[in-house]
Design a protein around this motif. Sequence first.
Motif, PDB file in Angstrom:
ATOM      1  N   VAL A  50       0.833  -1.204   0.000  1.00 23.27           N
ATOM      2  CA  VAL A  50       0.000   0.000   0.000  1.00 23.27           C
ATOM      3  C   VAL A  50       0.869   1.256   0.000  1.00 23.27           C
ATOM      4  N   SER A  54       0.899   4.018  -2.893  1.00 26.44           N
ATOM      5  CA  SER A  54       0.621   5.427  -2.567  1.00 26.44           C
ATOM      6  C   SER A  54       1.689   6.335  -3.157  1.00 26.44           C
ATOM      7  N   GLN A  55       2.940   5.927  -3.026  1.00 31.40           N
ATOM      8  CA  GLN A  55       4.028   6.708  -3.628  1.00 31.40           C
ATOM      9  C   GLN A  55       3.874   6.743  -5.142  1.00 31.40           C
ATOM     10  N   ALA A  57       1.088   6.579  -6.798  1.00 33.56           N
ATOM     11  CA  ALA A  57      -0.024   7.478  -7.129  1.00 33.56           C
ATOM     12  C   ALA A  57       0.419   8.933  -7.125  1.00 33.56           C
TER      13      ALA A  57
END
Length: 166
Positions: A50, A54-55, A57
Motif C-alpha cells: 500500500v 501510494s508513492q 499514485a
Amino acid sequence: MQALLERLTLKQRLQVLVAIPMAMVALYSAFVVHGAWQSTAAIAAESRTVAALSQLAVATSAAVHELQKERGRSSAFLGSKGRQFATELSEQRRQSDAALATLDALTTTVRDAAVGEGVRRQFAATGQRQAQLRAMRERVQELGVDAPEAIAFYTSLIADHLAVVD
C-alpha cells in the motif's frame, strides 16, 4: 487402564486430570500465536504494498500534470506553426522527463512488489505508449503532425498512466 488408575495416588490422579486440559490449552495457545504471527506478517507485507502504491499514485499525479502541460504547449506550438512556444515547449519537456524518471523508478519498485496481474499488464501498456513519446516529440518539433493527432496521443498516454493507479 483402570488398573493403572488404581495404582496412582490421589495427588497423581489430580495431576493427570489437570495436565490434560493444560496440554490442550497450551496447544490451542500455540495455534493462536502462530496464526497471529502469520497475520502480522501478511499485514506488514500488505502495508508495504500500500505504501509503494501510494508513492506511485503521487508520482503518477506529478507526471500526468507535466504531460498535460506538455500536451498544451505542444498544441500551442503546432497551432503557431512553430513560430511561438518553442522555448516553453523545450523546458516543459525537461520537466516532463524529470517527472517520468521519478515515476519510472517507483514503477520498478512497485512492479517487484506483490501487485496484481492487472496492474502489471497496465504497466506494460503504459510502457509501450511511453516508448512512443520521443517519436511524437520529434514529429511535433518538425511540425510533422497535426495538433489533434498530437493531443490524442498525449491524452492516451495520460489515460494509460492514470489507469495504473485507478
